[in-house]
Design an enzyme around this catalytic site. Structure first.
Site, PDB file in Angstrom:
ATOM      1  N   GLY B 267       0.833  -1.232  -0.028  1.00 37.54           N
ATOM      2  CA  GLY B 267       0.069  -0.223  -0.003  1.00 37.54           C
ATOM      3  C   GLY B 267       1.029   1.126  -0.048  1.00 37.54           C
ATOM      4  N   VAL B 268       0.356   2.440   0.355  1.00 38.44           N
ATOM      5  CA  VAL B 268       0.873   3.719   0.213  1.00 38.44           C
ATOM      6  C   VAL B 268       1.279   4.221   1.542  1.00 38.44           C
ATOM      7  CG1 VAL B 268       0.439   6.121  -0.560  1.00 38.44           C
ATOM      8  CG2 VAL B 268      -0.563   4.125  -1.908  1.00 38.44           C
ATOM      9  N   GLY B 269       2.219   4.751   1.579  1.00 36.59           N
ATOM     10  CA  GLY B 269       2.633   5.595   2.933  1.00 36.59           C
ATOM     11  C   GLY B 269       3.765   5.261   3.596  1.00 36.59           C
ATOM     12  N   SER B 270       4.069   5.773   4.960  1.00 37.07           N
ATOM     13  CA  SER B 270       5.404   5.412   5.503  1.00 37.07           C
ATOM     14  C   SER B 270       5.451   4.184   6.150  1.00 37.07           C
ATOM     15  CB  SER B 270       5.510   6.465   6.451  1.00 37.07           C
ATOM     16  OG  SER B 270       4.249   6.513   7.599  1.00 37.07           O
ATOM     17  N   GLU B 292      -0.111  -1.424  -6.860  1.00 34.50           N
ATOM     18  CA  GLU B 292      -0.778  -0.215  -7.449  1.00 34.50           C
ATOM     19  C   GLU B 292       0.019   0.869  -7.729  1.00 34.50           C
ATOM     20  OE1 GLU B 292      -5.026   0.040  -5.623  1.00 34.50           O
ATOM     21  OE2 GLU B 292      -3.773   1.626  -4.699  1.00 34.50           O
ATOM     22  N   ASN B 382      -9.189   8.332   4.271  1.00 36.14           N
ATOM     23  CA  ASN B 382      -8.923   7.989   2.882  1.00 36.14           C
ATOM     24  C   ASN B 382      -9.843   6.853   2.359  1.00 36.14           C
ATOM     25  OD1 ASN B 382      -6.398   9.468   2.979  1.00 36.14           O
ATOM     26  ND2 ASN B 382      -5.756   8.002   4.303  1.00 36.14           N
ATOM     27  N   GLY B 386      -7.284   0.321  -3.724  1.00 32.46           N
ATOM     28  CA  GLY B 386      -7.142  -1.045  -3.998  1.00 32.46           C
ATOM     29  C   GLY B 386      -6.971  -1.933  -2.705  1.00 32.46           C
ATOM     30  N   LYS B 406      -2.072   8.544  17.702  1.00 30.73           N
ATOM     31  CA  LYS B 406      -2.013  10.052  18.360  1.00 30.73           C
ATOM     32  C   LYS B 406      -1.353   9.989  19.768  1.00 30.73           C
ATOM     33  CE  LYS B 406      -5.541  12.116  15.733  1.00 30.73           C
ATOM     34  NZ  LYS B 406      -5.675  13.401  15.220  1.00 30.73           N
TER      35      LYS B 406
END
Lengths: 499, 499
Positions: B267-270, B292, B382, B386, B406
């Site tokens: 997936g996307v991100g850090s 993707e 978000n 996919g 948080k």
């Protein structure tokens, strides 16, 4: 009596044993895979004998793996004597001891997408298949297995089983031979396409490959499958079927469905049966089914010439429809293809063929989530079965159910489902006897209005609209009030009615 | 400056217009399809001009269709002037005006599985594509479009568009040509297999078929994609990556994964980035991606020789990685295949290749449901993107996230998710910095214990176990207490912490 039409190699006769001898192969802790799908094509004699042995003191708790729910000779007999430790991948509420065991937490049940289970057994995710018990019509000279009316996951269980027990059932007509199409995909990275391009395509063999040496024993059986006649459609089911046919005709008129109707999938039960009978009265011709289980209505539509091809992983004719079958077996044999469960439910094929999927939920919510399995979120009613396979991958997918249950005291439409089996991303069209909500392309609030106004029963619309108005006080993409979203279900639990 | 390396037919020069002239083609109520996927390969000039025209009085609210979220020239500029009526199929919280519009209910957003949207546009479910705006590297002599670094749904939009605007962006290196593999499946009943058998297989053309006559106008652009550098992995992400690599190595040792690692999706991100960098240090070699979006880490792993082939529908190099690309474009061009979104995310291919899917949820619950989208069930964070395509169809699927958010006030593990994007049937393995919960084959109560004990943060385990104990007072398959299942989320809402 087993003769050489059923056992086509003299060596096979040496393997005949009593059900008690076969049952002795099954010991505590084993994973046991059985053929069949719903009350169709499942073994009976061995499990009855095993239950008897346990009643008489044998210590044995096993995991039962199958295609779907099977008949009482397994679900009821074994569950009643506490013989079932685990159960995958499906269960239906009709078997009381199984239901009790699962819902009291005594039987470890894992509910799964039916297209997933067989392949995950194949991948070795759940451990060994210690024993496979397979009901068969006959065994070929090479020791390959001609199955009965239910395929389910029999081919995968046979592929992996350390021990194989075959129940050859002389009550199954020999002319079922040729109906099966057995194909097992390779395991990644060596998998290729599933080469089915039309519902009736055949890609495999008419038998399950096994070999004489791998067969441990053969049990003779003549017990019929326990299929009951379906009740005649009631007024609500007939109205649902009318709404559905009208909707499909409209989609065709708008050019969103091709002139030749795409293959149909239809769930199990009386609503599904009513829907298919509704199609019989429509102007649609030469219909095809790419479905899971083929019930009575499919046979009737084949006879009427309405259905040209029907693909499934099992069929369950009631006694009267078996008689119809026997009058013209060639007609049904040339129209029906029986496949392994992971092929009948394969995402690749469902999406390629553009299947129109029709299933029945327990409840659905105003934002389009559907619950197919759990009453009040916790009591397992029926498993998800193949509904997720078809509803995620179908060209056009329709959930249909009466707008109320229990004499009008339960609304099928609720603010939030207590268990989401089908997410908001997986549903397109809802149909009740009240009307049709087509939520394709609608944002959540528009969806909610369409579902409440078109599908909910008028008795429940005011409280559903009130919930929506209340939730909308906070601006949100999908207005939900976590303190009140289950109020209707809680009210039913406390008072016996959602009204 | 546009020259004949970018516009390869003299006729094309006659079609060059200003962004304002192009924007004038877009009128109120239109469905506008744009190229691109995340801040990659999306058009910029025309939408900026449209936003300016609207600010100056033009009345125009449109539906924006894309591959996923795109850049601020669309999401921010148009949303800020109230120009967006509807948005499909994805959105990301990073664009503030779009987030505000969606969560105040002013923009009708429909969240969809990315593999579904393009095909449903193709089926005509959402109406016409009035205008397509496509960012291109160049246009061939025949009028076919060589796309930029993001494909998304551009091919489907071009197929159906009544008007076509092409933004030729001179900042895109010309040597991207040859990276794209454009294939549009036929519509059922004429669809055949998607003939991809290895992550790197090419099955289509290096351009989108269009034709000179169908191009209404061409706009010159030089605006770079808005890709930011990813932050370096923190301690939790590094520990998650270690847990994940250890888990994959164990699966291989147990024979449940082949010796040559199956293709990966990330997936996307850090977190995703950290996981891929973790794989860089593992003993796995010759990795393949069938994913993707390809982020920085993929380029770095290609350079290190760890990744041999990477398939995606877009890539998003940060400025420093673009420099790396330019040093050796041939290396990346031979390693990367860019596909349309409905091919990169196609269930058929994902299941056939046996993709190992790795994604990050917002929260997941003790029974294995995951929420990827909605904060407190109602605020869209978000879209599902996919994740549903890969997690439903992957060979082995892993959700990974830190156990808290948080500063420790939110538990990622809750009794019940407030929005189910991935059902209990769709999840296999959860990983946090605390450990790994492999729930394959586990019944609900066993799942709950594994998830709480292995994945939840110790600060939250007591209240999660207390909820489970309380819910179990009623015997049930899946013990749930509808009155208390959202207590942790409600507490956070009221007090600012779940603790």
């Amino acid at each position: 009596m087993l003769d050489n039409t059923r056992l086509r190699n003299p060596q096979l006769f040496d393997k005949i044993v009593t059900p008690e001898e076969a049952a002795a192969l099954i010991t505590d802790g084993m994973n046991v895979g059985v053929s069949g799908f719903t009350p169709s094509g499942y073994p009976k004699k061995t499990t009855i004998a095993l239950a008897k042995a346990i009643k008489e003191g044998k210590r044995c708790r096993i995991n039962i793996w199958s295609g779907a729910s099977v008949g009482p000779e397994i679900e009821e007999e074994l569950a009643a004597v506490g013989a079932i430790k685990g159960r995958m991948p499906y269960y239906a509420a009709s078997n009381k001891s199984m239901k009790k065991g699962i819902n009291e937490g005594k039987i470890e049940y894992v509910d799964q997408h039916l297209s997933h289970f067989g392949q995950q057994v194949d991948y070795g995710f759940f451990g060994d298949v210690d024993v496979a018990i397979i009901e068969a019509t006959a065994i070929t000279a090479e020791g390959n297995i001609i199955l009965g009316p239910g395929v389910g996951n029999a081919p995968i269980f046979v592929k992996h089983a350390k021990k194989i027990i075959i129940e050859v059932n002389t009550s199954i007509p020999l002319n079922l031979e040729g109906m099966h199409d057995i194909y097992i995909p390779a395991i990644p990275p060596n998998r290729t396409e599933i080469p089915i391009y039309h519902a009736g395509d055949r890609i495999g063999k008419p038998y399950v490959e096994c070999g004489i040496d791998r067969i441990d024993c053969i049990v003779e059986s003549d017990i019929l499958d326990h299929v009951r006649d379906l009740t005649a459609p009631d007024a609500a089911s007939i109205k649902i079927a009318e709404n559905l046919v009208e909707f499909l005709e409209y989609e065709q008129k708008m050019g969103r469905l091709p002139e030749k109707m795409l293959p149909l999938q239809s769930g199990v039960g009386s609503i599904a049966n009513a829907v298919l009978l509704g199609l019989a009265k429509s102007r649609f011709e030469n219909l095809e089914m790419y479905s899971e289980i083929l019930q009575d209505s499919v046979f009737r539509l084949i006879k009427l010439g309405k259905i040209a091809k029907a693909s499934g992983c099992a069929f369950t004719p009631s006694p009267s429809v078996w008689e119809m079958y026997k009058e013209d077996p060639d007609l049904y044999r040339k129209s029906i293809v029986l496949r392994p469960l992971d092929i009948s439910n394969h995402p690749e094929v469902i999406r390629r063929l553009g299947v129109i999927a029709m299933n029945t939920p327990l409840e659905f919510d105003i934002y389009g989530q559907a619950n197919s399995t759990h009453v009040m979120g916790c009591t397992m009613m029926n498993g998800i079965g193949g509904s997720g396979d078809y509803m995620r991958n179908g060209f056009l997918t329709i959930f249909s159910t009466p707008s109320t249950a229990k004499c009008g005291s339960i609304s099928s439409v609720v603010p939030m489902v207590t268990h989401a089996d089908h997410t908001e991303h997986d549903t397109m069209v809802f149909i009740t006897e009240q009307g049709v909500a087509d939520i394709r392309g609608l944002s959540p609030v528009k969806r909610a209005k369409a579902i409440i106004n078109n599908c909910a029963h008028p008795d429940f619309r005011p409280q559903l609209l009130e919930y929506l108005r209340f939730a909308q006080q906070k601006n949100a993409h999908m207005p939900i009030d976590l303190a009140h979203c289950f109020d209707m279900q809680k009210k039913f639990y406390e008072t016996g009615t959602m009204l």
